[in-house]
Structures are given as C-alpha cells and as structure tokens.
Design a protein around this motif. Sequence first.
Motif, PDB file in Angstrom:
ATOM      1  N   ALA A  35     -28.663   5.624-107.793  1.00  0.00           N
ATOM      2  CA  ALA A  35     -28.527   6.424-107.213  1.00  0.00           C
ATOM      3  C   ALA A  35     -27.355   6.973-106.441  1.00  0.00           C
ATOM      4  CB  ALA A  35     -29.729   7.675-107.150  1.00  0.00           C
ATOM      5  N   VAL A  36     -27.224   5.698-105.547  1.00  0.00           N
ATOM      6  CA  VAL A  36     -25.699   5.716-105.110  1.00  0.00           C
ATOM      7  C   VAL A  36     -24.624   5.280-105.410  1.00  0.00           C
ATOM      8  CG1 VAL A  36     -24.964   5.422-102.595  1.00  0.00           C
ATOM      9  CG2 VAL A  36     -27.307   6.605-102.694  1.00  0.00           C
TER      10      VAL A  36
ATOM     11  N   SER B 287     -37.410   3.441 -99.722  1.00  0.00           N
ATOM     12  CA  SER B 287     -36.863   3.180-101.444  1.00  0.00           C
ATOM     13  C   SER B 287     -37.171   4.389-101.691  1.00  0.00           C
ATOM     14  CB  SER B 287     -36.410   1.852-102.202  1.00  0.00           C
ATOM     15  OG  SER B 287     -36.425   2.744-103.281  1.00  0.00           O
TER      16      SER B 287
ATOM     17  N   ALA C 125     -33.068   5.858-104.502  1.00  0.00           N
ATOM     18  CA  ALA C 125     -31.673   5.882-103.148  1.00  0.00           C
ATOM     19  C   ALA C 125     -32.747   4.735-102.551  1.00  0.00           C
ATOM     20  CB  ALA C 125     -31.356   6.836-102.736  1.00  0.00           C
TER      21      ALA C 125
ATOM     22  N   LEU D  55     -26.260   3.593 -97.391  1.00  0.00           N
ATOM     23  CA  LEU D  55     -26.761   4.007 -98.553  1.00  0.00           C
ATOM     24  C   LEU D  55     -27.319   3.029 -99.811  1.00  0.00           C
ATOM     25  CD1 LEU D  55     -26.369   8.274 -98.374  1.00  0.00           C
ATOM     26  CD2 LEU D  55     -28.499   7.432 -98.228  1.00  0.00           C
ATOM     27  N   SER D  56     -27.738   2.464-100.319  1.00  0.00           N
ATOM     28  CA  SER D  56     -27.344   1.434-102.249  1.00  0.00           C
ATOM     29  C   SER D  56     -28.356   2.577-103.268  1.00  0.00           C
ATOM     30  CB  SER D  56     -27.660   0.250-100.846  1.00  0.00           C
ATOM     31  OG  SER D  56     -27.165  -0.583-101.988  1.00  0.00           O
ATOM     32  N   GLY D  57     -29.422   1.385-103.846  1.00  0.00           N
ATOM     33  CA  GLY D  57     -30.064   1.776-104.630  1.00  0.00           C
ATOM     34  C   GLY D  57     -28.811   2.417-105.817  1.00  0.00           C
TER      35      GLY D  57
ATOM     36  N   ALA E   9     -28.951  11.902-106.158  1.00  0.00           N
ATOM     37  CA  ALA E   9     -27.735  12.054-105.314  1.00  0.00           C
ATOM     38  C   ALA E   9     -26.702  12.910-106.411  1.00  0.00           C
ATOM     39  CB  ALA E   9     -27.374  10.409-105.623  1.00  0.00           C
TER      40      ALA E   9
ATOM     41  N   ILE F 295     -28.287  14.544-100.699  1.00  0.00           N
ATOM     42  CA  ILE F 295     -29.145  13.542-102.011  1.00  0.00           C
ATOM     43  C   ILE F 295     -30.739  15.014-101.675  1.00  0.00           C
ATOM     44  CG2 ILE F 295     -30.915  12.219-101.028  1.00  0.00           C
ATOM     45  CD1 ILE F 295     -28.508  10.388-101.885  1.00  0.00           C
TER      46      ILE F 295
END
Length: 322
Positions: free
Chosen positions: A168-169, A141, A157, A164-166, A146, A184
């Motif tokens: 921001a994504v 992370s 992220a 991609l996750s988190g 983003a 990114i």
Amino acid sequence: GRYTPQDFIELVRSHNIAFHEKTLGQLFCDGSARQIVAMLMAECDKSAAAGGHVDFVFDAPVGEVTHDGSDYHVTYNGVHAQGGALVIATGGPSIPKMGATAFAYDLGRQFGLKIVEPRPALVPLTLGGDDILFRELSGVSAEVVARHQKTAFREAALFTHRGLSGPAVLQISSYWRPGDQVEIDFLPSLDATELLLSEKRARPRATLRSTLDRVLPARLAEALAAKIGLLGNLADQNDRKLVGAGALLGNWPFVPNGSEGYAKAEVTLGGISTDGLSQKTMEAKKMPRLFCVGEAVDVTGWLGGYNFQWAWASGVAAGEAI
C-alpha cells in the motif's frame, strides 16, 4: 494494445514455465524468475536460427556512442559495433546494486532528448519526529488504505525501523512528494467511529486498547491506543472524544521525511520524455532510428507487473519498427 499481457502469458506457456496467481492478479513463476530470462534468451536464439543475429555481451562497459549521419557506432571493451538503429533499453537508476545507472538519460541527452527529472518510485517512505515512535512496531503488518490526496490503495502496510513500507505504501509513494501528507486508514473494513460508539454501549467496561485488540495486530492496537491516549473504560469517555479517536483511526496523518531512495526503489519515475517519441514505434522524433523503451522512458506503472509489461510492449513496438 499490440502486445498484451495475454500475449506474454501465452509465450510463457509455450515455454512450459509453470506459474501461479497471487492477490490482485499478480503472476509468479512456480520455480524462479530466472526461467523468464532463459525464455527471453531462447527467443533470441530462435530469431537467430531464422536468419536474425543476436550476440550477447556481458560486463562490457559502453564507451563512446556516436551517429555518423547514417549508422550508430558503439564501442565497448575495445570492440566497435555499428548498426542502422540503436535501442536505449538500459532502465533507470533504481537498485544500483543490480548494476542500474542513469546511463539512459546521459545517452538521451547526448542525442537531444528531453529528460523528465527522475525520482525513486514504488519505494518505502521514512518517518521522523513524533512518527518515529512507531519504530517500535518494526515488522508489524496490517491491511490498510493508504491515501495521498485523491489516490488510495488498499493493501498491506508494513512498519519498518525507518518508517513505512508494504504494497500500500509502495503504491502511494509514486504519488507522494516531499512535504506531502499521507493518511492511513487502519480499519478499512470498519467505520472506526461507529465501532467505538457501539462498543461503548455494548461493552461499557471495554477500553480503547481492548477494542482495537479485537480488530488489529496486538502491537499495533497497543501503539495506536497509547498514541490516542483515551485512558479508562469506553463508558468513561464522552462521545465527542470517541468520534475524534475514530476519525484519527480512519485517517491517520503521517508526513514522511523522505524515502529509502533508489537503493530500495522498485522503479524510477521520470526519464526520457514521451513527448519526443513516437507513440507507435518508440522512435525518437528528432533522431532517426533511435528507439527508447522500458523504464528508460518516463512511463511508470503500479506495483504488480505493470512495469514489466510496459518493457515487453514497448520493446515489441520498437522491434517491429526496426
């Protein structure tokens, strides 16, 4: 603005539910979110005590829903209910394992309401092709920016084994469409080009990887340096190549090949069109005493409680009008 976030916070306080603030003003219960459900049910009891009438019925699939010109009729589990008003508050199809379905849209269509095509939102994005090489970073992370066209979010992220996750994504996913590119910025607090050029002069024997290692998680620094491929000391690189590497670090393009879909989507974009509803009461313009609230409607907020607030605010607007 008739039912504001402050109104809801005061309700929570009046029930002595302890909460704390995380980043970006997001509020979380110190205990469990079940306290909020209990609070809402207690408010229903309070209204019943004041002469209202609230019955809870769970695990009861809804059968036929009809309107006879004056009243609505609903059958469930062989029981028949009747009332002068009907509220569609059954959400969208996100996270079906919780029981979410597209029932609201079927009901809306039945009564002549337009449905804006639904799609998953606040959802992890998946990667394929060359980008899948980042799969080795699963679990890493970092704070990033983003971007999608003119929209940008600065938050964490998270690389996953699928993409991609988190936060921001998830935020940017609400703007992304299949085929679109997402960029990114891996060094949102720095000018990456300026960093590389100044490091070349200050530490000529540093490498791209050792430089990134100082400002990024080690596995991410290693993967980005390997992808960019500038081998050897910074002193051995001409400035043009460093400028190119810096531009890439500040604006790294990904073309997601999809999303994790409704199974992982926190909310749904689309739904019952707002054009057919009163802005003041959420009542359908063409169907008397039919109200649509919350995520069933084509209103989608950012991550961080906006969608909950929309649910309470639209619910209050409908409740006051009934």
